[in-house]
Design an enzyme around this catalytic site. Structure first.
Site, short mmCIF file in Angstrom:
data_model
loop_
_atom_site.label_atom_id
_atom_site.label_comp_id
_atom_site.label_asym_id
_atom_site.label_seq_id
_atom_site.Cartn_x
_atom_site.Cartn_y
_atom_site.Cartn_z
N GLU A 50 0.82 -1.21 0.00
CA GLU A 50 0.00 0.00 0.00
C GLU A 50 0.86 1.26 0.00
O GLU A 50 0.56 2.23 -0.71
CB GLU A 50 -0.93 0.00 1.23
CG GLU A 50 -2.07 -0.99 1.15
CD GLU A 50 -3.05 -0.65 0.05
OE1 GLU A 50 -3.41 0.53 -0.09
OE2 GLU A 50 -3.47 -1.57 -0.67
N CYS A 214 -17.44 1.64 -19.72
CA CYS A 214 -18.73 1.49 -19.05
C CYS A 214 -19.46 0.21 -19.47
O CYS A 214 -20.19 -0.39 -18.67
CB CYS A 214 -19.60 2.71 -19.33
SG CYS A 214 -18.95 4.25 -18.62
#
Length: 366
Positions: A50, A214
């Site tokens: 991270e 999309c």
């Protein structure tokens, strides 16, 4: 018109649990599963990934991640290392405050938590260099805590699917989106890993800043941004980072098989790293080294907030120039750690000194 935070929360609640259930199913079949930090629930490894992934591409992080784990296989091994060694291994990854905080955090985990990371995000945020999103990622991935991450990818994905047009430069609008994100987390702790990874995967692979895919998105028919016809417009964030310019002259001073390097102070850009001596102006450089020097083409090093133009001059030093080296050190642009030293090429090639990227390119051709 002020964006309606209550309406945002209402949309999030109406989409629960359909939205997280779809994402979990999509991640398990279509998401990314090949990255090395996805194969572990060990907090040290998740935390390391991270921190490295902050403002850095996955392709760049892969090699550094493996090298760090080889050299520092545990948080205690990292805590016991010298900072110079950590900075050297980090060299070239950029944003060096991450490496310093990484080392400090490891020492706090070793000394205050007996070598084990806390299990809850609220406690993880008390550690050096761990912000809310990183804390949430560790808590969700490693301990199943029901908490949403909120990095840049997730803000973009959730702003679009929820149709949130609040300016995220405004703290109240950012807080409203964070609260809506929390309302969307799965009910079952076992779903937290694929859900959290799914948010990351969606932002990295489909719901990209420009030209989002999309048609293949699992949330396509639910997405308010798509219904508005311009998902690329979201999220809204008006505050722009102010950029500045800086210019320095650098002296590549070589003697036999060694180069003169100095260590930068513990504060500021490149703190603790090793560079060539740097001067605030061409006049300062010439006053410090009034001998022949070969000028090289300048380079511009681009940082998040700064365009740094660096001029380079190469020169040969001899025993007769030892007094001149001392004069060089008296005219550098800022206080340094120590007086500098001659560093052999073999030491540079073996990575014994942590160098910023421009100096790696100059000295090692990397």
């Amino acid at each position: 018109m002020e964006p309606d935070a209550a309406a945002l929360m209402g949309r999030a609640k109406r989409l629960h649990p359909d939205l997280p259930d779809r994402l979990v199913a999509w991640q398990r079949t279509q998401g990314r599963h090949h990255l090395p930090w996805q194969q572990t629930r060990e907090p040290y490894r998740v935390w390391l990934s991270e921190i490295m992934l902050q403002q850095t591409q996955v392709s760049t992080v892969l090699g550094y991640y493996e090298r760090f784990l080889t050299r520092f296989p545990s948080v205690v091994a990292l805590a016991n290392a010298e900072l110079d060694e950590v900075l050297t291994l980090w060299s070239g990854l950029g944003y060096y405050s991450r490496a310093r905080n990484l080392h400090r955090c490891a020492q706090v985990v070793r000394d205050a938590h007996a070598g084990s990371f806390p299990a809850h995000a609220v406690d993880l945020q008390q550690l050096p260099g761990i912000g809310p999103s990183t804390a949430a990622a560790i808590a969700a991935f490693c301990f199943g805590e029901r908490i949403s991450i909120m990095d840049g990818n997730v803000r973009r994905v959730l702003s679009r699917v929820l149709g949130w047009e609040g300016d995220l430069a405004v703290r109240a609008h950012e807080r409203a989106l964070t609260e809506a994100a929390q309302a969307l987390v799965p009910v079952q702790p076992a779903d937290m890993v694929p859900y959290t990874q799914g948010l990351m995967d969606l932002g990295a692979t489909l719901c990209t800043p420009r030209q989002p895919a999309c048609l293949t998105c699992p949330w396509s028919d639910l997405c308010e941004g798509r219904k508005l016809g311009e998902p690329e417009r979201l999220p809204v964030k008006t505050k722009k980072l102010k950029r500045s310019q800086r210019e320095n002259w650098c002296l590549w001073l070589q003697k036999d098989d060694a180069v003169w390097l100095v260590q930068r102070p513990h504060t500021g850009i490149w703190s603790g790293l090793w560079t060539l001596p740097m001067f605030a102006s061409e006049a300062d450089f010439k006053a410090a080294w009034p001998h022949p020097a070969e000028l090289q083409p300048p380079v511009t090093h681009v940082l998040t907030h700064l365009d740094w133009r660096l001029h380079l001059a190469r020169a040969q030093a001899s025993v007769a120039h030892e007094g001149d080296v001392r004069r060089v050190m008296s005219r550098v642009s800022e206080p340094l750690l120590g007086e500098g030293q001659w560093v052999s090429w073999s030491a540079l090639e073996q990575g014994e000194k942590a160098l910023p990227k421009p100096f790696q390119r100059w000295l090692l051709g990397e």
